[in-house]
Scaffold this active site. Structure first.
Site, PDB file in Angstrom:
ATOM      1  CB  SER A   5       3.750   3.921  54.556  1.00 48.29           C
ATOM      2  OG  SER A   5       3.874   5.089  54.555  1.00 48.29           O
ATOM      3  CD  GLU A   7       8.320   4.289  46.747  1.00 46.84           C
ATOM      4  OE1 GLU A   7       7.506   5.262  47.152  1.00 46.84           O
ATOM      5  OE2 GLU A   7       8.782   4.707  45.525  1.00 46.84           O
ATOM      6  CB  THR A  38       7.645   1.473  42.522  1.00 49.59           C
ATOM      7  OG1 THR A  38       8.561   0.398  42.034  1.00 49.59           O
ATOM      8  CG2 THR A  38       8.104   2.274  43.987  1.00 49.59           C
ATOM      9  CB  ALA A  41       7.502   4.351  32.976  1.00 49.54           C
ATOM     10  N   GLY A  98       3.656   8.925  36.063  1.00 48.18           N
ATOM     11  CA  GLY A  98       5.043   8.241  36.018  1.00 48.18           C
ATOM     12  C   GLY A  98       6.088   9.097  34.389  1.00 48.18           C
ATOM     13  CG  ASP A  99       9.170  10.177  34.285  1.00 53.34           C
ATOM     14  OD1 ASP A  99       8.312  12.097  34.435  1.00 53.34           O
ATOM     15  OD2 ASP A  99       9.490  10.196  35.712  1.00 53.34           O
ATOM     16  CB  ALA A 113      -0.954  11.883  38.099  1.00 51.85           C
ATOM     17  CE1 TYR A 135       7.523  14.544  41.801  1.00 54.57           C
ATOM     18  CE2 TYR A 135       5.334  15.593  41.634  1.00 54.57           C
ATOM     19  CZ  TYR A 135       6.426  14.216  41.039  1.00 54.57           C
ATOM     20  OH  TYR A 135       5.648  13.284  41.022  1.00 54.57           O
ATOM     21  CG  HIS A 139       7.230  17.654  38.551  1.00 51.29           C
ATOM     22  ND1 HIS A 139       7.350  17.255  36.964  1.00 51.29           N
ATOM     23  CD2 HIS A 139       7.263  15.863  38.713  1.00 51.29           C
ATOM     24  CE1 HIS A 139       7.343  16.323  36.201  1.00 51.29           C
ATOM     25  NE2 HIS A 139       7.397  15.160  36.958  1.00 51.29           N
ATOM     26  CE  LYS A 155      -0.444  15.324  41.433  1.00 50.73           C
ATOM     27  NZ  LYS A 155       0.614  14.774  41.488  1.00 50.73           N
ATOM     28  CG  PHE A 206      18.016   7.985  42.983  1.00 49.59           C
ATOM     29  CD1 PHE A 206      17.966   6.993  41.118  1.00 49.59           C
ATOM     30  CD2 PHE A 206      17.422   7.227  44.032  1.00 49.59           C
ATOM     31  CE1 PHE A 206      17.773   5.736  41.570  1.00 49.59           C
ATOM     32  CE2 PHE A 206      17.015   6.064  44.116  1.00 49.59           C
ATOM     33  CZ  PHE A 206      17.449   5.154  42.445  1.00 49.59           C
ATOM     34  CG  HIS A 256       5.831   6.646  51.791  1.00 52.54           C
ATOM     35  ND1 HIS A 256       5.750   6.104  51.812  1.00 52.54           N
ATOM     36  CD2 HIS A 256       6.979   6.204  50.429  1.00 52.54           C
ATOM     37  CE1 HIS A 256       5.409   4.732  50.503  1.00 52.54           C
ATOM     38  NE2 HIS A 256       6.341   5.880  49.871  1.00 52.54           N
TER      39      HIS A 256
HETATM   40  P1  FAD Z   1       1.664  14.654  37.180  1.00 57.00           P
HETATM   41  O1  FAD Z   1       0.956  14.856  38.585  1.00 57.00           O
HETATM   42  O2  FAD Z   1       0.877  14.837  36.641  1.00 57.00           O
HETATM   43  O3  FAD Z   1       2.798  16.277  37.503  1.00 57.00           O
HETATM   44  C1  FAD Z   1       3.645  15.574  36.274  1.00 57.00           C
HETATM   45  C2  FAD Z   1       3.937  17.420  35.913  1.00 57.00           C
HETATM   46  O4  FAD Z   1       2.295  17.698  35.169  1.00 57.00           O
HETATM   47  C3  FAD Z   1       4.259  18.164  36.629  1.00 57.00           C
HETATM   48  O5  FAD Z   1       4.831  19.084  35.958  1.00 57.00           O
HETATM   49  C4  FAD Z   1       3.087  18.833  36.671  1.00 57.00           C
HETATM   50  O6  FAD Z   1       2.928  20.431  37.045  1.00 57.00           O
HETATM   51  C5  FAD Z   1       2.764  19.333  35.567  1.00 57.00           C
HETATM   52  N1  FAD Z   1       0.848  18.955  34.921  1.00 57.00           N
HETATM   53  C6  FAD Z   1      -0.574  18.628  36.167  1.00 57.00           C
HETATM   54  N2  FAD Z   1      -0.959  17.921  35.351  1.00 57.00           N
HETATM   55  C7  FAD Z   1      -1.480  19.661  34.545  1.00 57.00           C
HETATM   56  C8  FAD Z   1      -2.100  19.655  33.564  1.00 57.00           C
HETATM   57  N3  FAD Z   1      -3.856  19.993  33.856  1.00 57.00           N
HETATM   58  N4  FAD Z   1      -1.427  21.203  33.178  1.00 57.00           N
HETATM   59  C9  FAD Z   1       0.085  21.567  32.768  1.00 57.00           C
HETATM   60  N5  FAD Z   1       0.746  21.223  33.761  1.00 57.00           N
HETATM   61  C10 FAD Z   1       0.491  19.603  34.228  1.00 57.00           C
HETATM   62  N6  FAD Z   1       7.116   6.882  38.625  1.00 57.00           N
HETATM   63  C11 FAD Z   1       7.164   5.380  37.956  1.00 57.00           C
HETATM   64  O7  FAD Z   1       7.090   5.356  36.910  1.00 57.00           O
HETATM   65  N7  FAD Z   1       6.797   4.386  38.743  1.00 57.00           N
HETATM   66  C12 FAD Z   1       6.601   4.846  40.242  1.00 57.00           C
HETATM   67  O8  FAD Z   1       6.225   3.581  40.954  1.00 57.00           O
HETATM   68  C13 FAD Z   1       6.834   5.869  41.010  1.00 57.00           C
HETATM   69  N8  FAD Z   1       6.435   6.563  42.065  1.00 57.00           N
HETATM   70  C14 FAD Z   1       6.398   7.081  42.362  1.00 57.00           C
HETATM   71  C15 FAD Z   1       6.323   7.946  44.153  1.00 57.00           C
HETATM   72  C16 FAD Z   1       6.500   9.108  45.066  1.00 57.00           C
HETATM   73  C17 FAD Z   1       6.240   9.114  46.102  1.00 57.00           C
HETATM   74  C18 FAD Z   1       6.939   9.822  43.741  1.00 57.00           C
HETATM   75  C19 FAD Z   1       7.119  11.546  44.365  1.00 57.00           C
HETATM   76  C20 FAD Z   1       6.566  10.260  42.952  1.00 57.00           C
HETATM   77  C21 FAD Z   1       6.893   8.235  42.135  1.00 57.00           C
HETATM   78  N9  FAD Z   1       7.503   8.065  40.229  1.00 57.00           N
HETATM   79  C22 FAD Z   1       7.279   6.629  39.885  1.00 57.00           C
HETATM   80  C23 FAD Z   1       7.906   9.189  39.750  1.00 57.00           C
HETATM   81  C24 FAD Z   1       7.191   9.716  39.137  1.00 57.00           C
HETATM   82  O9  FAD Z   1       5.922   9.867  38.234  1.00 57.00           O
HETATM   83  C25 FAD Z   1       7.121  11.027  38.176  1.00 57.00           C
HETATM   84  O10 FAD Z   1       7.745  12.054  39.250  1.00 57.00           O
HETATM   85  C26 FAD Z   1       6.251  12.005  36.905  1.00 57.00           C
HETATM   86  O11 FAD Z   1       7.516  12.914  36.477  1.00 57.00           O
HETATM   87  C27 FAD Z   1       5.154  12.850  37.267  1.00 57.00           C
HETATM   88  O12 FAD Z   1       4.317  11.708  38.134  1.00 57.00           O
HETATM   89  P2  FAD Z   1       3.012  12.712  38.676  1.00 57.00           P
HETATM   90  O13 FAD Z   1       2.196  11.903  38.999  1.00 57.00           O
HETATM   91  O14 FAD Z   1       3.068  13.817  39.416  1.00 57.00           O
HETATM   92  O15 FAD Z   1       2.351  13.462  37.459  1.00 57.00           O
END
Ligand code: FAD
Length: 273
Positions: A5, A7, A38, A41, A98-99, A113, A135, A139, A155, A206, A256
């Protein structure tokens, strides 16, 4: 054959749109299982992501998966976006937290997420195939590796069908991560995210932000090429193709590619495979 795939990120200018068009035309013959787009954020690319997905899906006939990041978003906004995507015929989504962009004070209605995945399932049932991020090198905000793994499992338990990893250049870290996830009861496919190397200083930037490690030997070798872009391209395509071979031989269910909207670095790797 290994599923691949690609991106992309949403183009904002005519020049970027033309560039993406050329890239998509060049990569399409590789028959990707799907392509993803993508999402900036805090919704910063919202309309661009939707437009780009419409184009990939409508004009190119590709299975296009929008990324959807929930940081800063409300339930109503996400619900409306899900409706738009359903109306476009989209049935695959990459769901992310996202961030928090600088200047944005509120998390919005979703904290993690896993909350977004649960919301998508509650709103749309089984309509979307949902990918999430994971990760192998942990992460950057996670308390520790085990906690990060448990949060990843959350998730999948919330309804994700599969995961795409952050990029890495160390296959062992990926295999150990997959083993640990399986021991925890995660059985969803975990597809490695592959970052071709075209621009070393950009990659360093990055990697510092997202916590991906560039092994010392690789960093030193890339640094030694200086401005010799061709040498960097050849060398890094060899290195990343070898990584892909190792991943596939070790059971990775797909690859990917983070194309950064450029065809050549990804093609150079695919040609070697
Ligand atoms: P989460 O899964 O929510 O995790 C974030 C952090 O919170 C982690 O440290 C996790 O351990 C912690 N956490 C999760 N759940 C809990 C809980 N219940 N209690 C306490 N801590 C918890 N960013 C963008 O803005 N746009 C994009 O299009 C984009 N595409 C991406 C595609 C891929 C394949 C990847 C790997 C990353 C992408 N990102 C994108 C970056 C991503 O948004 C960041 O890495 C972000 O910081 C974390 O997103 P996540 O969905 O993994 O978050």
């Amino acid at each position: 054959m290994t599923a691949i795939s690609f991106e992309f990120f949403p183009p904002k200018t005519d020049e970027q749109r033309d560039g993406l068009e050329r890239t998509v035309r060049a990569l399409k013959p590789r028959m990707p299982e799907y392509v993803s787009m993508t999402f900036g954020a805090g919704g910063s690319t919202l309309s661009y992501t939707v437009d780009a997905v419409r184009n990939l899906h409508g004009a190119h006939g590709l299975d296009a998966a929008p990324h959807l990041s929930c940081m800063g978003g409300t339930r109503e906004e996400i619900r409306a976006l899900l409706d738009d995507y359903r109306a476009l015929g989209v049935h695959r989504i990459v769901a992310l937290r996202g961030d928090l962009p600088s200047g944005m004070a509120s998390f919005g209605d979703f904290r993690y997420a896993s909350d977004l995945v649960a919301f998508i399932r509650a709103e749309t049932g089984a309509h979307f195939h949902i990918e999430v991020a994971c990760y192998p090198e942990v992460h950057p905000q996670a308390e520790d590796a085990q906690a990060d793994l448990v949060h990843f499992k959350r998730k999948v338990d919330a309804g994700a069908n599969g995961a795409i990893t952050q990029y890495f250049y160390n296959a062992d870290g990926y295999f150990r991560f997959v083993d640990a996830a399986r021991r925890l009861g995660v059985d969803a496919p975990i597809v490695p995210g592959v970052m071709p190397i075209a621009n070393f200083s950009q990659l360093k930037r990055f990697s510092e932000m997202c916590g991906a490690e560039i092994p010392r030997w690789l960093s030193r070798r890339l640094g030694a090429f200086g401005d010799d872009v061709d040498a960097i391209r050849e060398f890094s395509a060899d290195v990343v193709a070898a990584l892909c071979r190792q991943l596939v031989a070790g059971g990775a269910p797909g690859l990917h590619f983070y194309t950064l909207n450029r065809a050549k670095p990804t093609e150079a790797i695919l040609e070697r495979l």
